[in-house]
Design an enzyme around this catalytic site. Structure first.
Site, mmCIF file in Angstrom:
data_model
loop_
_atom_site.group_PDB
_atom_site.id
_atom_site.type_symbol
_atom_site.label_atom_id
_atom_site.label_comp_id
_atom_site.label_asym_id
_atom_site.label_seq_id
_atom_site.Cartn_x
_atom_site.Cartn_y
_atom_site.Cartn_z
ATOM 1 N N PHE B 125 3.451 -4.678 9.485
ATOM 2 C CA PHE B 125 4.562 -5.522 9.036
ATOM 3 C C PHE B 125 5.855 -4.706 9.127
ATOM 4 C CE2 PHE B 125 7.306 -7.755 6.066
ATOM 5 C CZ PHE B 125 7.162 -9.046 6.541
ATOM 6 N N ASP B 195 -1.235 -0.125 2.535
ATOM 7 C CA ASP B 195 -0.533 -1.333 2.118
ATOM 8 C C ASP B 195 -1.576 -2.432 1.949
ATOM 9 O OD1 ASP B 195 0.735 -3.809 2.060
ATOM 10 O OD2 ASP B 195 2.336 -3.201 3.415
ATOM 11 N N TYR B 220 2.699 -11.662 -4.777
ATOM 12 C CA TYR B 220 2.905 -13.113 -4.641
ATOM 13 C C TYR B 220 2.130 -13.752 -3.494
ATOM 14 C CZ TYR B 220 6.567 -11.577 -1.338
ATOM 15 O OH TYR B 220 7.254 -10.979 -0.325
ATOM 16 N N LYS B 221 1.222 -12.993 -2.888
ATOM 17 C CA LYS B 221 0.408 -13.596 -1.833
ATOM 18 C C LYS B 221 -0.915 -14.067 -2.460
ATOM 19 C CE LYS B 221 2.753 -10.846 1.689
ATOM 20 N NZ LYS B 221 3.426 -11.940 2.417
ATOM 21 N N ARG B 376 -1.126 -18.971 12.112
ATOM 22 C CA ARG B 376 -1.899 -18.245 11.107
ATOM 23 C C ARG B 376 -2.307 -19.196 9.985
ATOM 24 N NH1 ARG B 376 1.360 -13.325 8.841
ATOM 25 N NH2 ARG B 376 2.604 -15.065 8.044
#
Lengths: 417, 417
Positions: B125, B195, B220-221, B376
């Site tokens: 990312f 990560d 928050y995922k 995705r």
């Protein structure tokens, strides 16, 4: 001033209606807005909408449809006029400490290694000095602390890279002359970084007028954004494109959604964003800024400042008149006073216990240990009034006179004071 | 798998009751929890209480009475078992990018200047690579990127200070073998920083078992803490007291309320806190962790992982069977698969428009431009089921077969995708 005088002044206060825009608990006189601002009346419903509709119902779409992605800039634009800055120059993100880290690194980079010393005051809020120690050391320099405000000018020498000051001191409530000190810093070849934590929303600020270099500050004190609301950061536009701040997260990239391999900073203040915005926390600040819009219509910062000075002056006068031995730590000179008043009590009077006794009777201020031990009272002109001043001092005088603070329930220390 | 098979599997799902702990909009099948988790049903009321009672009514007292001051550690303790860590080792604060900055600086300090290269993947990312570029340069080193996972081992040479990887790749959904890569890094004399943004709450994680050095991740995922919820940070206890992270805010001080002039780091993970906790944002994550408590009673991560793998496998099978030319980018090997599936569509089929057409019919996934352009779909085992899989693929197959995506309302690009 007695309670009848105070009520007359409150009735004549042109800002009186703003108090109704806040929810304050019954029986509480809140004089700690310099630490955590009160709850705006509109905030619970606005946050409920953000939670239930923007997050729960619209989910990922809200990055666009609710404007989440623009929050840091949009809130910065709303805040800018209260800082003496222009829209596009202010960003709302992260915490005060983190924003200070960003701008100190940027300021030291601007000095290109020719100067490496950060000058501040020992009485500055600790987090500022800790961050400055870290950043100065990373640049091979050091933090040098003035013991008293008058010791600052001699420290502005050829080694000084940055003068970093908190505009209004968190303990004493003393306010620096931002224009003068910035000028002195610049004359000495240093840059000026201002912490506005105890200024924003409480006193007039003119960053562009002072030609300051960088500023940061807190969203949850006089701005009333809620506990842990995001902080703000400002950079003078003359520094645009000169340096990189080191917290190079994707949201500070020139094209965050291109997903480039290499970091390229966004132009201007956008570079000072790092990660994803804290949407729910920012929503609290967004709503709080509506109160400032209302204040703007009633005279703006000029009216707020007039009221603030009248409140703090009345409080100083009353404490001096009514509390034997109280020593005011806050300047009487209005030009040197923020929106709080701090004072110490005579030896033998436990300031902590006095504050606990005050709180037990519904008057909330703040107590800070140290030398001298200070009781602090913040006066938020948005929601405090003259009757608050009179009732607080009446109660304080009674607690001191009767020594009712000297009871185990008040003298035993809790973790956070 | 047809819809009747799916309904049978959903009816037999031991985790089925967890879906009722979320509020999902009617008519929406949400397959983007890898980007922003859904709203737990209890969250609005819990946040309302934090706003109205903790902030509005109890004001500054809530630092003690509501435990605001302990939130970063308390949430870290709650999260620890889902990371394969122990209570006391995890802290919840700031953003992923900022926490990565802290731990990368710490890791490079641990290498004492003998090694200065950070190794990662180009497909990581972007924010991770940007932060790593900044930190590596600050230490006189550089970021070196592997083009493919198999290119990583040769980069673990005598210059490599840190191997920094995202456990589950945000685009492909490919999962690294944390234990193996950490061992290889250590054998080469490097440290391993993980990560966990796309892992926490979705796949088994065993940080202590892998003997990893540092980890960070997003709240928050799959953790469902709400938009911009604070992130987390973990350090292996063997590194305690060895180094300072540079964001030396007062809340990471050994004695924050002593207001010392000099920074002294708190022991252990507490040093990784910087400023004041973002209380309202953290409250969302606190409530979301109640859902994980409920999941623990129904089989915990083992049950979540079994379901997640079954969902993603069913999705892969169905897409391959029903969508001509779709090329799955996510490994079929369960050991290498996170909780999402990504695939590209044949040239001539606009993936972005297909996703817009899906969203218009109530199926929310995510689209990322790039090479190849990927659609995705995240499968959150807490609230997604087998019927979601079947209906999503039915709709996708119809959109592709009928080319109903090829309409202006779907093909025009919006700002954030």
């Amino acid at each position: 001033m007695n309670i009848d005088d105070a009520k007359r002044l409150d009735a004549a206060d042109p800002l009186r209606s703003l108090r109704d825009l806040f929810t304050l608990p019954d029986g509480v006189t809140y004089l700690d807005g310099n630490s955590l601002g009160a709850l705006p009346r509109a905030t619970p419903e606005r946050i409920r909408r953000a939670v239930e509709q923007e997050w729960g119902r619209d989910l990922i779409k809200s990055w666009n449809t609710a404007g989440w992605i623009d929050l840091p800039r949009r809130l910065g634009d709303r805040l800018a006029p209260w800082l003496g800055a222009r829209p596009g120059e202010v960003l709302v993100a992260d915490s005060t400490s983190i924003n200070l880290y960003k701008v100190l690194h940027a300021a030291l980079q601007l000095q290109q290694g020719k100067r490496r010393v950060v000058v501040s005051e020992r009485s500055n809020f600790p987090t500022d000095n800790y961050i400055a120690q870290s950043v100065a050391r990373a640049h091979g320099g050091e933090l040098v602390l003035a013991e008293r405000p008058e010791d600052i000018p001699p420290l502005l020498d050829e080694r000084c890279a940055v003068l970093m000051l908190t505009h209004v001191n968190y303990r004493s409530g003393r306010m620096h002359d931002m224009g003068l000190l910035t000028r002195w810093a610049h004359q000495a070849g240093a840059l000026a970084v201002w912490d506005l934590c105890h200024s924003a929303g409480a006193v007039p600020i003119d960053l562009l007028g002072a030609a300051a270099d960088f500023a940061i500050g807190c969203g949850y004190k006089y701005l009333n954004g809620g506990p842990g609301a995001p902080a703000f950061v400002w950079m003078h536009p003359r520094h645009e494109g000169q340096v990189w701040q080191p917290l190079t997260g994707w949201m500070g990239h020139a094209n965050p959604f291109d997903f480039d391999s290499d970091y390229q900073p966004a132009p201007g203040i956008q570079q000072y964003q790092c990660g994803t915005p804290a949407v729910l926390a920012a929503t609290g600040l967004d709503t709080a800024l509506d109160v400032f819009d209302a204040a703007q219509k009633l005279g703006g910062m000029k009216a707020l400042r007039n009221k603030s000075l009248a409140l703090t002056e009345a409080f100083i006068d009353s404490v001096e008149a009514r509390v034997p031995g109280a020593v005011i730590a806050t300047p009487r000179d209005a030009a040197m006073r923020g929106s709080q008043v701090s004072f110490s009590l005579p030896r033998g009077t436990d300031g902590y216990a006095v504050m606990q006794a005050l709180i037990a009777r519904g008057f909330i201020g703040d107590f800070r240990a140290g030398d001298p031990e200070l009781l602090r009272f913040g006066f938020a002109p948005l929601y405090n009034g003259f009757a608050d001043v009179v009732r607080a001092v009446d109660t304080l005088a009674d607690i001191v006179a009767t020594r009712s603070w000297d009871a185990p329930e008040f003298t035993s220390r809790s973790k956070v004071t």
